[in-house]
Design a protein around this motif. Structure first.
Motif, PDB file in Angstrom:
ATOM      1  N   LEU A 184     -10.428   5.663  -4.664  1.00 61.91           N
ATOM      2  CA  LEU A 184      -9.769   6.931  -4.960  1.00 61.91           C
ATOM      3  C   LEU A 184      -8.260   6.826  -4.799  1.00 61.91           C
ATOM      4  N   GLY A 185      -7.791   5.737  -4.201  1.00 62.00           N
ATOM      5  CA  GLY A 185      -6.374   5.563  -3.940  1.00 62.00           C
ATOM      6  C   GLY A 185      -5.675   4.820  -5.060  1.00 62.00           C
ATOM      7  N   GLN A 186      -4.437   4.394  -4.781  1.00 61.67           N
ATOM      8  CA  GLN A 186      -3.592   3.767  -5.784  1.00 61.67           C
ATOM      9  C   GLN A 186      -3.578   2.238  -5.680  1.00 61.67           C
ATOM     10  N   GLY A 187      -4.320   1.693  -4.701  1.00 61.34           N
ATOM     11  CA  GLY A 187      -4.236   0.261  -4.473  1.00 61.34           C
ATOM     12  C   GLY A 187      -2.971  -0.130  -3.748  1.00 61.34           C
ATOM     13  N   THR A 188      -2.395   0.830  -3.017  1.00 58.80           N
ATOM     14  CA  THR A 188      -1.170   0.621  -2.248  1.00 58.80           C
ATOM     15  C   THR A 188      -1.424   1.017  -0.803  1.00 58.80           C
ATOM     16  N   LEU A 189      -0.431   0.825   0.057  1.00 62.49           N
ATOM     17  CA  LEU A 189      -0.527   1.276   1.441  1.00 62.49           C
ATOM     18  C   LEU A 189       0.634   2.217   1.722  1.00 62.49           C
ATOM     19  N   ASP A 190       0.314   3.508   1.828  1.00 68.59           N
ATOM     20  CA  ASP A 190       1.299   4.526   2.195  1.00 68.59           C
ATOM     21  C   ASP A 190       1.360   4.637   3.710  1.00 68.59           C
ATOM     22  N   ILE A 191       2.552   4.641   4.269  1.00 67.76           N
ATOM     23  CA  ILE A 191       2.731   4.883   5.704  1.00 67.76           C
ATOM     24  C   ILE A 191       3.267   6.290   5.931  1.00 67.76           C
ATOM     25  N   LEU A 192       4.393   6.603   5.323  1.00 69.28           N
ATOM     26  CA  LEU A 192       4.941   7.960   5.367  1.00 69.28           C
ATOM     27  C   LEU A 192       5.913   8.076   4.207  1.00 69.28           C
ATOM     28  N   GLY A 193       5.586   8.980   3.287  1.00 67.84           N
ATOM     29  CA  GLY A 193       6.435   9.160   2.120  1.00 67.84           C
ATOM     30  C   GLY A 193       7.296  10.396   2.159  1.00 67.84           C
ATOM     31  N   TYR A 194       6.789  11.438   2.850  1.00 70.99           N
ATOM     32  CA  TYR A 194       7.503  12.705   2.932  1.00 70.99           C
ATOM     33  C   TYR A 194       7.369  13.257   4.338  1.00 70.99           C
ATOM     34  N   GLY A 195       8.473  13.791   4.849  1.00 73.50           N
ATOM     35  CA  GLY A 195       8.401  14.268   6.221  1.00 73.50           C
ATOM     36  C   GLY A 195       9.166  15.520   6.613  1.00 73.50           C
ATOM     37  N   PRO A 196       9.344  16.590   5.808  1.00 70.20           N
ATOM     38  CA  PRO A 196       8.855  16.806   4.438  1.00 70.20           C
ATOM     39  C   PRO A 196       9.742  16.197   3.354  1.00 70.20           C
ATOM     40  N   ASP A 197      11.003  15.826   3.684  1.00 74.23           N
ATOM     41  CA  ASP A 197      11.869  15.208   2.687  1.00 74.23           C
ATOM     42  C   ASP A 197      11.401  13.775   2.419  1.00 74.23           C
ATOM     43  N   ARG A 198      11.813  13.238   1.300  1.00 72.09           N
ATOM     44  CA  ARG A 198      11.428  11.884   0.935  1.00 72.09           C
ATOM     45  C   ARG A 198      11.923  10.895   1.998  1.00 72.09           C
ATOM     46  N   VAL A 199      11.045   9.982   2.389  1.00 70.80           N
ATOM     47  CA  VAL A 199      11.335   9.009   3.439  1.00 70.80           C
ATOM     48  C   VAL A 199      11.606   7.644   2.807  1.00 70.80           C
ATOM     49  N   GLU A 200      12.708   7.019   3.186  1.00 72.10           N
ATOM     50  CA  GLU A 200      13.015   5.690   2.682  1.00 72.10           C
ATOM     51  C   GLU A 200      12.593   4.595   3.659  1.00 72.10           C
ATOM     52  N   ARG A 201      12.678   4.881   4.974  1.00 71.80           N
ATOM     53  CA  ARG A 201      12.317   3.877   5.982  1.00 71.80           C
ATOM     54  C   ARG A 201      11.239   4.487   6.894  1.00 71.80           C
ATOM     55  N   PRO A 202       9.971   4.296   6.532  1.00 71.66           N
ATOM     56  CA  PRO A 202       8.891   5.024   7.213  1.00 71.66           C
ATOM     57  C   PRO A 202       8.745   4.701   8.688  1.00 71.66           C
ATOM     58  N   LEU A 203       8.876   3.445   9.088  1.00 70.46           N
ATOM     59  CA  LEU A 203       8.690   3.110  10.500  1.00 70.46           C
ATOM     60  C   LEU A 203       9.744   3.784  11.370  1.00 70.46           C
ATOM     61  N   ASP A 204      10.974   3.840  10.850  1.00 68.37           N
ATOM     62  CA  ASP A 204      12.043   4.500  11.604  1.00 68.37           C
ATOM     63  C   ASP A 204      11.789   5.992  11.745  1.00 68.37           C
ATOM     64  N   ALA A 205      11.059   6.571  10.790  1.00 69.14           N
ATOM     65  CA  ALA A 205      10.845   8.017  10.778  1.00 69.14           C
ATOM     66  C   ALA A 205       9.641   8.467  11.594  1.00 69.14           C
ATOM     67  N   LEU A 206       8.775   7.543  12.008  1.00 69.25           N
ATOM     68  CA  LEU A 206       7.492   7.950  12.583  1.00 69.25           C
ATOM     69  C   LEU A 206       7.636   8.724  13.891  1.00 69.25           C
ATOM     70  N   ALA A 207       8.487   8.270  14.793  1.00 69.84           N
ATOM     71  CA  ALA A 207       8.595   8.937  16.095  1.00 69.84           C
ATOM     72  C   ALA A 207       9.052  10.379  15.929  1.00 69.84           C
TER      73      ALA A 207
END
Length: 427
Positions: free
Chosen positions: A40-63
């Motif tokens: 059902l997915g895209q064959g990709t691995l999403d970590i964080l795309g929106y937070g709610p704004d578009r995220v460019e560096r997901p690991l930095d944004a997680l905390a």
């Protein structure tokens, strides 16, 4: 003594948990009633795309994202674990299926011409990175359902790109059936046809005829199912960079990942039991003893030392709701964490629907616990879409949560088994 583990569910969380457990020395049974959610997915691995704004560096944004969203799974899945887990999945399937850096999102086009952030993707997709000055020709196939190059181009060319600027794109359509005389084909039909080198050669020649110098070629994600080099051979024959655009489900890139992980699980010694539903369980002394699987010959008991619930959410039937908005977990009837107030609101484009944040709550070891309290059972863990607190499709966080929680659950089980073995030896 080898620990026995039952994993319920064969989506990304269930498959990754089963593989990691088996590679760690556990005896694993993977029970699944269907084919799992990877397709059902895209064959990709999403970590964080929106937070709610578009995220460019997901690991930095997680905390910061976890702090702003109390109760989100990323609150118990730190960035270093998410990064290690993404790399673990990438290594499991190899560079023919996943490439990229978990620290930085790619911006890739969708089948409607939106620009979607994702962390890891198939190498067949990465030439489609949407950056200022890119020149695309989006090529469709008249016999293929659900891919309309004019729609993709119309949306891409008017999009202000995340890094600034815009790209150029034009559309082309080919009359090239996957099978003789067939006028309405699926992506899977084309993918199987493109596994054949002879058809692949004809396909590449037809595409090459519409490509102009300096263009990158966007094609529907149908460039082979079993042959993971099909896309690169097509690109070489065309003489231009090529990228795949995933179609609506079922997704051929998702099927590739599903096949690769299922094969890896079997090679690791996982006993895969498909096509049957878990209908009950037995517990004693605060622990789950066994689950019952409904089969044609009658119910079968699967006894284990630990259990991983990786059944997904509403989309898989793991969570069900009645007309009074009473929500139930379908295997163990677990207590669920649910938001206060109404579960559904009428503003479609507004805030996320509270209903879809319902799920089980876990501690840092992925043990299922009463909301805000102690573990429900001492040996029941959960991973993936069954976890409370995330709106995965809006956040673009689904695979990141699934894989990190699966790795943490598997490691917790293996650590507990090692401790029990050491204590037994000491006594």
């Amino acid at each position: 003594m080898m620990t026995r583990v039952v994993v319920i569910g064969a989506g990304p969380a269930g498959l990754v948990a089963a593989i990691r457990l088996a590679e760690g020395g556990a005896r694993v049974a993977l029970l699944n009633k269907g084919t799992g959610g990877l397709q059902l997915g895209q064959g990709t691995l999403d970590i964080l795309g929106y937070g709610p704004d578009r995220v460019e560096r997901p690991l930095d944004a997680l905390a910061g994202f976890a702090e702003a969203h109390p109760g989100h799974p990323y609150g118990v899945l730190p960035a270093d674990l998410v990064a290690r887990s993404a790399n673990y999945l990438r290594d499991l399937v190899g560079p023919a299926l996943l490439v990229g850096d978990a620290a930085s999102n790619l911006q890739l086009p969708t089948a409607v011409g939106a620009v979607r952030p994702t962390a890891l993707a198939s190498p067949s997709m990465t030439a489609g990175a949407c950056v200022d000055g890119a020149r695309f020709v989006i090529v469709g196939l008249r016999q293929l359902k659900d891919f309309y190059p004019e729609l993709v181009v119309g949306n891409l060319v008017r999009t202000d790109l995340p890094g600034g600027g815009r790209l150029q794109a034009r559309a082309a359509m080919l009359d090239l059936p996957a099978r003789e005389g067939e006028i309405d084909s699926t992506g899977l039909t084309y993918a199987r046809a493109l596994d054949d080198p002879a058809y692949r050669k004809r396909f590449a020649q037809a595409v090459k005829a519409v490509v102009e110098p300096g263009e990158t070629v966007g094609l529907p994600a149908v460039l082979g199912l079993d042959d993971h080099n099909a896309w690169s051979e097509v690109a070489e024959a065309i003489g231009a960079p090529v990228f795949e655009i995933p179609l609506p489900p079922p997704s051929v890139p998702g099927m590739r990942l599903n096949r690769a992980l299922t094969a890896r699980a079997k090679a690791a010694g996982v006993r895969v039991v498909p096509g049957s539903k878990v209908t009950g369980f037995r517990a004693s002394g605060g622990a789950v003893d066994s689950v019952q699987l409904a089969t044609a010959g009658g119910d079968r008991d699967f006894v284990a030392d630990a259990f991983v619930l990786a059944t997904g959410g509403f989309e898989s039937g793991a969570l069900t709701a009645d007309s009074y908005h009473n929500v139930h977990e379908s295997v163990f009837d677990l207590p669920l964490r649910r938001p206060e107030g109404h579960l559904v609101h009428g503003d479609y484009w507004g805030d996320p629907q509270p209903l879809f944040t319902i799920g089980v709550e876990v501690d840092e070891q992925m043990l299922v616990r009463h909301p805000g309290g102690d573990p429900v059972y001492t040996n029941l863990y959960a991973a993936g879409g069954i976890l409370a607190g995330a709106t995965r499709w809006q956040e673009k966080s689904g695979e990141g949560i699934a894989v990190a929680s699966a790795v943490r659950a598997a490691d917790s089980i293996l650590a507990a088994a090692a401790t029990a073995t050491d204590q037994g030896a000491a006594s």
